[in-house]
Design a protein around this motif. Structure first.
Motif, PDB file in Angstrom:
ATOM      1  N   LEU A  17       0.044  -7.062   0.027  1.00 52.25           N
ATOM      2  CA  LEU A  17      -0.421  -6.774   1.393  1.00 52.25           C
ATOM      3  C   LEU A  17      -1.896  -7.109   1.606  1.00 52.25           C
ATOM      4  CD1 LEU A  17       1.373  -3.426   2.311  1.00 52.25           C
ATOM      5  CD2 LEU A  17       2.075  -5.772   2.739  1.00 52.25           C
ATOM      6  N   GLU A  18      -2.552  -7.624   0.567  1.00 54.35           N
ATOM      7  CA  GLU A  18      -3.974  -7.945   0.717  1.00 54.35           C
ATOM      8  C   GLU A  18      -4.194  -8.982   1.819  1.00 54.35           C
ATOM      9  OE1 GLU A  18      -5.414  -9.140  -3.089  1.00 54.35           O
ATOM     10  OE2 GLU A  18      -5.380  -7.105  -3.924  1.00 54.35           O
ATOM     11  N   GLY A  19      -5.141  -8.690   2.689  1.00 53.61           N
ATOM     12  CA  GLY A  19      -5.479  -9.610   3.773  1.00 53.61           C
ATOM     13  C   GLY A  19      -4.667  -9.410   5.035  1.00 53.61           C
ATOM     14  N   ILE A  20      -3.696  -8.503   5.000  1.00 55.16           N
ATOM     15  CA  ILE A  20      -2.882  -8.244   6.195  1.00 55.16           C
ATOM     16  C   ILE A  20      -3.488  -7.060   6.946  1.00 55.16           C
ATOM     17  CG2 ILE A  20      -0.606  -7.548   7.055  1.00 55.16           C
ATOM     18  CD1 ILE A  20       0.630  -8.993   4.671  1.00 55.16           C
ATOM     19  N   ASP A  21      -4.023  -7.306   8.114  1.00 58.38           N
ATOM     20  CA  ASP A  21      -4.671  -6.226   8.868  1.00 58.38           C
ATOM     21  C   ASP A  21      -4.193  -6.140  10.311  1.00 58.38           C
ATOM     22  OD1 ASP A  21      -5.799  -8.498   9.906  1.00 58.38           O
ATOM     23  OD2 ASP A  21      -7.816  -8.139   9.109  1.00 58.38           O
ATOM     24  N   ASN A  22      -3.112  -6.873  10.635  1.00 61.94           N
ATOM     25  CA  ASN A  22      -2.614  -6.851  12.017  1.00 61.94           C
ATOM     26  C   ASN A  22      -1.341  -6.026  12.156  1.00 61.94           C
ATOM     27  OD1 ASN A  22      -1.175  -8.736  10.458  1.00 61.94           O
ATOM     28  ND2 ASN A  22      -0.447  -9.795  12.296  1.00 61.94           N
ATOM     29  N   LEU A  23      -0.968  -5.317  11.095  1.00 60.65           N
ATOM     30  CA  LEU A  23       0.255  -4.514  11.123  1.00 60.65           C
ATOM     31  C   LEU A  23      -0.066  -3.073  10.755  1.00 60.65           C
ATOM     32  CD1 LEU A  23       2.588  -6.928   9.095  1.00 60.65           C
ATOM     33  CD2 LEU A  23       2.663  -6.559  11.570  1.00 60.65           C
ATOM     34  N   GLU A  24       0.797  -2.147  11.192  1.00 60.25           N
ATOM     35  CA  GLU A  24       0.680  -0.774  10.728  1.00 60.25           C
ATOM     36  C   GLU A  24       1.211  -0.710   9.295  1.00 60.25           C
ATOM     37  OE1 GLU A  24       1.972   3.800  11.917  1.00 60.25           O
ATOM     38  OE2 GLU A  24       2.654   2.111  13.155  1.00 60.25           O
ATOM     39  N   ILE A  25       0.391  -0.232   8.369  1.00 58.23           N
ATOM     40  CA  ILE A  25       0.788  -0.113   6.968  1.00 58.23           C
ATOM     41  C   ILE A  25       1.082   1.364   6.691  1.00 58.23           C
ATOM     42  CG2 ILE A  25       0.177  -0.542   4.572  1.00 58.23           C
ATOM     43  CD1 ILE A  25       0.360  -3.088   6.275  1.00 58.23           C
ATOM     44  N   ILE A  26       2.331   1.663   6.332  1.00 55.09           N
ATOM     45  CA  ILE A  26       2.756   3.043   6.078  1.00 55.09           C
ATOM     46  C   ILE A  26       3.079   3.166   4.591  1.00 55.09           C
ATOM     47  CG2 ILE A  26       4.472   4.809   6.620  1.00 55.09           C
ATOM     48  CD1 ILE A  26       4.920   3.287   9.308  1.00 55.09           C
ATOM     49  N   THR A  27       2.292   3.957   3.874  1.00 61.14           N
ATOM     50  CA  THR A  27       2.474   4.060   2.428  1.00 61.14           C
ATOM     51  C   THR A  27       3.295   5.292   2.051  1.00 61.14           C
ATOM     52  OG1 THR A  27       0.375   5.240   2.208  1.00 61.14           O
ATOM     53  CG2 THR A  27       0.333   2.840   1.923  1.00 61.14           C
ATOM     54  N   PHE A  28       4.011   5.161   0.928  1.00 62.35           N
ATOM     55  CA  PHE A  28       4.764   6.297   0.379  1.00 62.35           C
ATOM     56  C   PHE A  28       4.613   6.279  -1.145  1.00 62.35           C
ATOM     57  CE2 PHE A  28       7.714   2.735   0.334  1.00 62.35           C
ATOM     58  CZ  PHE A  28       8.314   2.824  -0.915  1.00 62.35           C
ATOM     59  N   GLY A  29       4.846   7.407  -1.777  1.00 58.54           N
ATOM     60  CA  GLY A  29       4.762   7.480  -3.230  1.00 58.54           C
ATOM     61  C   GLY A  29       4.605   8.905  -3.704  1.00 58.54           C
ATOM     62  N   LEU A  30       4.135   9.057  -4.932  1.00 57.32           N
ATOM     63  CA  LEU A  30       3.907  10.386  -5.505  1.00 57.32           C
ATOM     64  C   LEU A  30       2.435  10.775  -5.451  1.00 57.32           C
ATOM     65  CD1 LEU A  30       6.248  10.270  -8.646  1.00 57.32           C
ATOM     66  CD2 LEU A  30       6.804  10.712  -6.252  1.00 57.32           C
ATOM     67  N   ASP A  31       1.569   9.797  -5.280  1.00 56.81           N
ATOM     68  CA  ASP A  31       0.130  10.046  -5.200  1.00 56.81           C
ATOM     69  C   ASP A  31      -0.213  10.589  -3.814  1.00 56.81           C
ATOM     70  OD1 ASP A  31      -2.741   9.680  -4.864  1.00 56.81           O
ATOM     71  OD2 ASP A  31      -2.657   8.389  -6.629  1.00 56.81           O
ATOM     72  N   PRO A  32      -0.973  11.696  -3.747  1.00 53.22           N
ATOM     73  CA  PRO A  32      -1.337  12.279  -2.442  1.00 53.22           C
ATOM     74  C   PRO A  32      -2.132  11.355  -1.528  1.00 53.22           C
ATOM     75  CG  PRO A  32      -1.705  13.859  -4.206  1.00 53.22           C
ATOM     76  CD  PRO A  32      -1.401  12.539  -4.870  1.00 53.22           C
ATOM     77  N   LYS A  33      -2.623  10.218  -2.045  1.00 50.00           N
ATOM     78  CA  LYS A  33      -3.346   9.281  -1.171  1.00 50.00           C
ATOM     79  C   LYS A  33      -2.405   8.592  -0.182  1.00 50.00           C
ATOM     80  CE  LYS A  33      -3.133   4.925  -3.803  1.00 50.00           C
ATOM     81  NZ  LYS A  33      -2.052   5.241  -4.720  1.00 50.00           N
ATOM     82  N   ASN A  34      -1.095   8.623  -0.469  1.00 52.94           N
ATOM     83  CA  ASN A  34      -0.116   7.980   0.405  1.00 52.94           C
ATOM     84  C   ASN A  34       0.117   8.794   1.674  1.00 52.94           C
ATOM     85  OD1 ASN A  34       0.849   5.650  -1.269  1.00 52.94           O
ATOM     86  ND2 ASN A  34       1.302   7.312  -2.702  1.00 52.94           N
ATOM     87  N   ARG A  35       0.535   8.104   2.738  1.00 53.73           N
ATOM     88  CA  ARG A  35       0.816   8.808   3.983  1.00 53.73           C
ATOM     89  C   ARG A  35       1.986   9.772   3.820  1.00 53.73           C
ATOM     90  NH1 ARG A  35       1.885   6.542  10.145  1.00 53.73           N
ATOM     91  NH2 ARG A  35       1.513   8.568  11.104  1.00 53.73           N
ATOM     92  N   TYR A  36       3.040   9.312   3.124  1.00 48.85           N
ATOM     93  CA  TYR A  36       4.169  10.182   2.773  1.00 48.85           C
ATOM     94  C   TYR A  36       4.175  10.322   1.257  1.00 48.85           C
ATOM     95  CZ  TYR A  36       6.056   9.211   7.463  1.00 48.85           C
ATOM     96  OH  TYR A  36       6.244   9.095   8.820  1.00 48.85           O
ATOM     97  N   TYR A  37       4.180  11.557   0.763  1.00 46.91           N
ATOM     98  CA  TYR A  37       4.275  11.704  -0.688  1.00 46.91           C
ATOM     99  C   TYR A  37       5.134  12.905  -1.056  1.00 46.91           C
ATOM    100  CZ  TYR A  37       0.487  15.254  -0.561  1.00 46.91           C
ATOM    101  OH  TYR A  37      -0.287  16.360  -0.322  1.00 46.91           O
ATOM    102  N   ALA A  38       5.674  12.841  -2.282  1.00 50.67           N
ATOM    103  CA  ALA A  38       6.508  13.918  -2.800  1.00 50.67           C
ATOM    104  C   ALA A  38       5.685  14.771  -3.740  1.00 50.67           C
ATOM    105  CB  ALA A  38       7.711  13.335  -3.531  1.00 50.67           C
TER     106      ALA A  38
END
Length: 457
Positions: A227-248
């Motif tokens: 995703l490097e260099g892509i700045d014209n889209l909404e980027i929605i992150t998920f994962g286990l790390d609390p830095k993500n927008r959605y995390y477990a």
């Protein structure tokens, strides 16, 4: 070419019984097209095709085309196929399945395309199930059979389609989704991509073809590189790390190793989820599906319920039966990362011993990832390796199943499925799990094992 669906009505599918062909034909017939098809052998898929009134011809002959205005063929159909030859002679346009899928997907305003080296089928099935349960009536093209609908695709009546986006030979670059999902990016299909850098470049291109949002694994470094260099889209992150927008968080296995966890969005706890499918890898798949469904406004409680009741898709840790205390299951895992995830889950499900039956898939993958396969196969208690399934290759790599067996202390080699069946039935004890693994036809071995146990009973 993209406007061709606006100019034709009669479409012929060569190999219509293929798992990737049938859902497209089903969607098109519901959109008013006249469909015909041909195939070489009867199957459950063909039986389903015929329920829509689609004429299906056995064997491929020039006369099967009749008055077709467009011919669609699967990747397995060669140029010298009689129907393709006839199409060219009659100047009937012909397009490959992935190109047609791209055309179909572009006709849906809310298109969701699920990519990733691992987990595509499960996540596509999850998103489809959530949207169906919420009454959104999506169309879907899934890489495996979804038990709740008994097929691997459906023709809905809404403007939403959920589609599996396969990276092999850059097939997914035919797709221009509204919302794309990138589950992970790993070294695979190296016979085509040559190296990981090229794989990342292809996922980057796929992301740039998205119009609204990319739902991406924020814990996966390669996915982030894509995703490097892509700045014209909404980027929605998920994962286990609390830095993500959605995390477990607060992850804990429940009975049968089904995963229980809390889902947090933007730092705010949303709900507690108990998955209907086991394994840490499925927490990631569930988070991706949750993020997509939430993006499209599905209520949280509805998503939570669907995640709990979802029991998986065909050949993804599919339990085939229990016989005298022995469980028999089958899984599609054919890459070291997938083997590691599936076997790790199996080892935490409370079985006495786990018997893994692995069919290596392609010479190139086995040769290039040999040490990774060996490491993954040290996880279960016992390993039986079958002959390598060549698929589309010849053995220019000079790799053999015995090369893998030598690297795994608990492994034995048995050439044929009947030999494997005899071996494992003799050895397995009550409380054990027998698990077949591979992307080829190793499920036939699982079916043989089940049949033998049924005959004994």
């Amino acid at each position: 070419m993209d406007d061709i669906l606006s100019r034709v009505k009669k479409i012929h599918f060569i190999g219509i019984g293929g798992s990737g062909m049938c859902p497209i034909a089903e969607i098109l017939i519901h959109r008013g097209y006249q469909i015909s098809g041909s195939d070489n052998s009867e199957s459950d898929t063909l039986a389903r095709v015929r329920t829509y009134g689609i004429p299906v011809y056995m064997g491929q002959k020039a006369e099967n085309l009749h008055d077709a205005e467009l011919v669609v063929y699967s990747a397995a159909i060669k140029e010298d196929n009689p129907e393709r030859v006839a199409a060219r002679e009659r100047k009937i346009p012909e397009i490959e399945r992935s190109v047609m899928l791209g055309m179909v997907v572009r006709r849906y305003p809310d298109s969701i395309c699920v990519s990733g080296t691992h987990g595509k089928t499960t996540t596509t099935g999850l998103i489809t199930t959530i949207l169906m349960d919420a009454g959104r009536d999506p169309s879907a093209v899934i890489g495996g059979k979804l038990p709740s609908i008994g097929t691997n695709g459906r023709a809905g009546h809404s403007g939403t389609i959920v589609c599996e986006a396969c990276e092999y030979v850059d097939t997914f670059l035919q797709l221009y989704p509204a919302v794309s999902v990138i589950l992970n990016v790993d070294a695979d299909h190296l016979d085509y991509f040559k190296n990981l850098s090229n794989i990342i470049k292809s996922f980057h291109q796929f992301a740039t073809q998205t119009s609204r949002a990319v739902v991406v694994n924020g814990d996966d470094l390669n996915s982030q590189k894509a995703l490097e260099g892509i700045d014209n889209l909404e980027i929605i992150t998920f994962g286990l790390d609390p830095k993500n927008r959605y995390y477990a968080t607060n992850i804990a296995p429940t009975k049968g190793a089904k995963e229980n966890f809390d889902i947090v969005k933007d730092g705010t706890p949303l709900c507690n989820v108990t998955l209907g499918i086991p394994g840490k890898h499925n927490i990631y798949n569930a988070l991706a599906a949750f993020a997509v469904a939430d993006y499209f406004g599905v209520p949280v409680e509805s998503i939570k319920k669907s995640l709990h009741t979802f029991t998986g898709v065909h050949r993804r840790f599919e339990i085939l039966g229990h016989f005298d205390g022995i469980t028999v299951a089958d899984d599609f895992a054919h890459h070291p990362t997938e083997l590691t995830a599936t076997l790790s889950a199996a080892m935490h499900m409370g079985f006495h011993e786990v018997w893994a039956i692995f069919q290596p898939h392609t010479f190139s993958r086995t040769a290039m990832l040999l040490d990774d396969f060996a490491k993954a196969l040290t996880i279960p208690d016992h390993v039986i390796v079958s002959e390598i399934l060549p698929v589309r290759e010849t053995n220019t790599y000079h790799i053999y199943a015995e090369d893998l067996v030598k690297k795994v202390p608990s492994a034995v080699y048995r050439k044929t499925f009947p030999e494997i069946t005899d071996y494992v039935i003799e050895k397995a004890k009550p409380g054990d799990l027998i698990l077949t693994l591979g992307g080829g036809d190793v499920y036939k071995c699982a079916n043989q094992i089940v049949k033998r146990y049924q005959e004994k009973a």
